[in-house]
Design a protein around this motif. Structure first.
Motif, mmCIF file in Angstrom:
data_model
loop_
_atom_site.group_PDB
_atom_site.id
_atom_site.type_symbol
_atom_site.label_atom_id
_atom_site.label_comp_id
_atom_site.label_asym_id
_atom_site.label_seq_id
_atom_site.Cartn_x
_atom_site.Cartn_y
_atom_site.Cartn_z
ATOM 1 N N VAL A 77 0.867 -5.100 -2.257
ATOM 2 C CA VAL A 77 0.813 -5.484 -3.672
ATOM 3 C C VAL A 77 0.919 -4.210 -4.515
ATOM 4 C CG1 VAL A 77 -0.597 -7.542 -3.268
ATOM 5 C CG2 VAL A 77 -1.719 -5.352 -3.716
ATOM 6 N N LYS A 78 1.140 -4.371 -5.804
ATOM 7 C CA LYS A 78 1.225 -3.199 -6.673
ATOM 8 C C LYS A 78 -0.143 -2.526 -6.769
ATOM 9 C CE LYS A 78 4.847 -4.670 -9.809
ATOM 10 N NZ LYS A 78 5.121 -5.106 -11.174
ATOM 11 N N TRP A 100 4.757 -14.341 7.871
ATOM 12 C CA TRP A 100 3.589 -14.647 7.023
ATOM 13 C C TRP A 100 2.371 -13.799 7.385
ATOM 14 C CZ3 TRP A 100 4.013 -20.602 8.138
ATOM 15 C CH2 TRP A 100 5.123 -21.126 7.457
ATOM 16 N N THR A 101 2.228 -13.468 8.667
ATOM 17 C CA THR A 101 1.003 -12.774 9.092
ATOM 18 C C THR A 101 1.038 -11.283 8.754
ATOM 19 O OG1 THR A 101 2.008 -12.650 11.273
ATOM 20 C CG2 THR A 101 0.291 -14.306 10.983
ATOM 21 N N HIS A 137 -8.237 -16.393 5.411
ATOM 22 C CA HIS A 137 -8.906 -15.724 4.298
ATOM 23 C C HIS A 137 -8.038 -14.531 3.893
ATOM 24 C CE1 HIS A 137 -11.642 -13.577 1.817
ATOM 25 N NE2 HIS A 137 -11.647 -12.549 2.641
ATOM 26 N N GLU A 138 -7.817 -14.367 2.601
ATOM 27 C CA GLU A 138 -7.019 -13.226 2.129
ATOM 28 C C GLU A 138 -7.948 -12.039 1.915
ATOM 29 O OE1 GLU A 138 -5.137 -14.688 -1.464
ATOM 30 O OE2 GLU A 138 -3.309 -15.103 -0.349
ATOM 31 N N LYS A 139 -7.880 -11.090 2.849
ATOM 32 C CA LYS A 139 -8.707 -9.878 2.689
ATOM 33 C C LYS A 139 -7.960 -8.917 1.780
ATOM 34 C CE LYS A 139 -11.032 -9.391 7.141
ATOM 35 N NZ LYS A 139 -10.689 -9.041 8.512
ATOM 36 N N TYR A 166 -3.096 -3.864 -0.195
ATOM 37 C CA TYR A 166 -2.390 -4.934 0.527
ATOM 38 C C TYR A 166 -3.350 -6.073 0.867
ATOM 39 C CZ TYR A 166 -4.230 -2.825 4.877
ATOM 40 O OH TYR A 166 -5.040 -2.318 5.854
ATOM 41 N N ILE A 167 -2.746 -7.237 1.174
ATOM 42 C CA ILE A 167 -3.553 -8.409 1.570
ATOM 43 C C ILE A 167 -3.392 -8.597 3.068
ATOM 44 C CG2 ILE A 167 -3.827 -10.915 1.327
ATOM 45 C CD1 ILE A 167 -2.534 -10.545 -1.520
#
Ligand code: NAD
Length: 457
Positions: free
Chosen positions: A87-88, A81-82, A424-426, A99-100
């Motif tokens: 992402v596209k 998960w970490t 938090h999703e950076k 990316y996240i």
């Protein structure tokens, strides 16, 4: 209280210095927590017995076991998960990559209630640690024996600058809320939640609220009534009804109501015997105030089963009330005790009108074997989560997010959802340097304008 500010400052330094960032270290701490919980099961059993009259099997199934399972599941998946999640990338951003990156918030505050004191203090903590945060945990003053053991367990695993337990009542919460936390996770009632939100609004602290409400059971004539009764009594009598997702009231069609009541009584007797007030497997009400509140909800004219109580042991018999109307006292608040009102409808679809009179339920249970009926209630009513032909079990899945909606809460947790809640999703766009397409830079030529409109449409 200097002590509180001191703890927060120490945690902030600990966090800023990167002490919680290493994922393998987080897993080691989760491992330690697992072992310390296992080594202290006797203390946990004793504390739950003293505060809530909870028997060992229920204590293991509904608190210790769920915690151990949550730690195992999170530990096994955390490295995955970490990882930054690719992402596209839109054509207009080519040749960059997106990316996240999952980032801990920092210092989080966890405020817990008394009804499942271990589970509801430690399960959010597991998520907070997994995501790389420091945490202050404030257990409930209404379950003081459990709070002591929670404190002992946490102190055995973590230093104060990583995780700290602060014991006390609402005055301690008020003191805590004077300071800035990076995330707040509150479990309890909605009145307190709203006052807490007002207090933290000055810091714009992000928050998860795990609240309650009146969770209905809807039963139509196609349901397996015997099984429905068994599963409703299981969900209702756990912790003597003091469960946030306990079935609060039943709406049943008139044609099968009496049959259902007979089965409910049969199930109470077969699960707990006919002298339930003296059955040690049946819990007590947390305190005198809640005991008196519950007795006040019982309309003796409408009781078709139960109604007896022991003032000495703070126990109330499972009490079924029939012919209950929406404006009866028992329907004006979340019951949170072993009282089960039954409302009757001619047509099962009329149940929606009754449910709509109350705020969004935390849970909704539909007992039916008719697909259209099930879909109607699941799809057209706003509620936190629930079961089809069962009660409570949605809460026990690692894979399902658990949380309310509207007045029953906001946000969710459990399993990977806990990790996401406390992260938090950076969003990161990583650009290449070997190529610099100049379309976005001033001045805009006719060709650039044409290309921008080609890409962004
Ligand atoms: P509680 O009285 O233990 O309160 C919860 C926490 O809030 C405690 O730590 C307490 O010290 C603090 N608190 C209480 N009053 C306060 C105030 N005025 N100001 C600041 N802090 C205050 O527990 P409760 O609220 O009676 O809990 C029962 C409610 O919680 C029910 O509505 C139940 O449905 C809900 N609940 C929800 C979940 C869930 O996961 N959604 C789980 C358990 C309970």
């Amino acid at each position: 209280m200097n002590n509180i500010l001191d703890v927060i400052n120490k945690q902030r330094n600990y966090f800023q210095n990167g002490n919680t960032f290493n994922v393998k270290n987080r897993i080691e701490f989760l491992d330690k927590l697992y072992n310390v919980i296992r080594n202290n099961t006797t203390l946990i059993y004793n504390a739950l017995q003293l505060d809530l009259g909870k028997n060992e099997d229920e204590a293991y199934t509904c608190e210790i076991g769920l915690l151990l399972n949550e730690i195992s599941y999170i530990k096994n998946n955390l490295l995955n998960w970490t990882k930054p999640k690719k992402v596209k990338t839109p054509l207009s951003s080519w040749p960059s990559k997106g990316y996240i990156q999952y980032s801990p918030y920092g210092v989080v505050l966890i405020i817990a209630p008394w009804n499942y004191p271990f589970l509801l203090s430690l399960q959010p903590l597991i998520g907070a640690i997994a995501a790389g945060n420091c945490a202050v945990v404030k257990p409930s003053e209404l379950s003081p024996n459990c709070s002591e053991v929670i404190s002992k367990i946490i102190n055995e695993v973590f230093s104060e600058e990583y995780v700290s337990v602060i014991i006390g009542d609402k005055s301690v919460v008020d003191e805590l809320l004077k300071y800035k936390f990076d995330y707040l996770f509150y479990t309890g009632n909605s009145i307190v939640a709203s006052s807490i939100m007002q207090k933290i609004s000055k810091y714009l602290t992000p928050v998860t609220l795990e609240l309650g409400g009146k969770s209905p059971c809807i039963i139509d004539s196609s349901a397996d009534l015997r099984l429905a009764a068994r599963r409703i009594i299981f969900g209702k009598l756990l912790n003597a009804g003091q469960t946030c997702v306990a079935p609060d009231y039943i709406i049943v069609t008139k044609d099968v109501k009496q049959k259902l009541i007979n089965y409910l009584i049969l199930e109470i007797n077969s699960q707990y015997g006919d002298n339930i007030l003296f059955n040690n497997n049946f819990g007590k009400i947390i305190n005198q105030r809640h005991f008196d509140r519950l007795l006040n909800l019982i309309d003796t004219q409408k009781v078709v089963y139960g109604g007896k109580f022991s003032a000495e042991f703070l126990k109330i018999e499972p009490t079924i009330m029939d012919n209950v109307a929406e404006n009866d006292k028992v329907m004006q608040e979340e019951i949170f005790g072993p009282i089960l009102p039954i409302l009757t409808v001619e047509n099962i679809y009329d149940a929606k009108k009754i449910i709509a009179k109350f705020p969004e339920p935390l849970a909704l249970y539909v007992f039916s074997n008719t697909k259209d009926v099930i879909n109607y209630f699941i799809n057209t009513i706003s509620f936190g989560g629930g079961c089809i032909n069962d009660t409570i079990m949605h809460l026990a899945s690692d894979y399902l997010p658990f949380g309310g909606v509207g007045k029953s809460g906001m946000g969710n947790y459990h399993g990977k959802h806990s990790f996401y809640t406390f992260s938090h999703e950076k969003s990161i766009s990583k650009s290449k340097t070997f190529l610099d397409i100049p379309i976005r830079y001033q001045p805009y030529s006719t060709l650039k304008r044409w290309m921008i409109r080609l890409f962004l449409k």
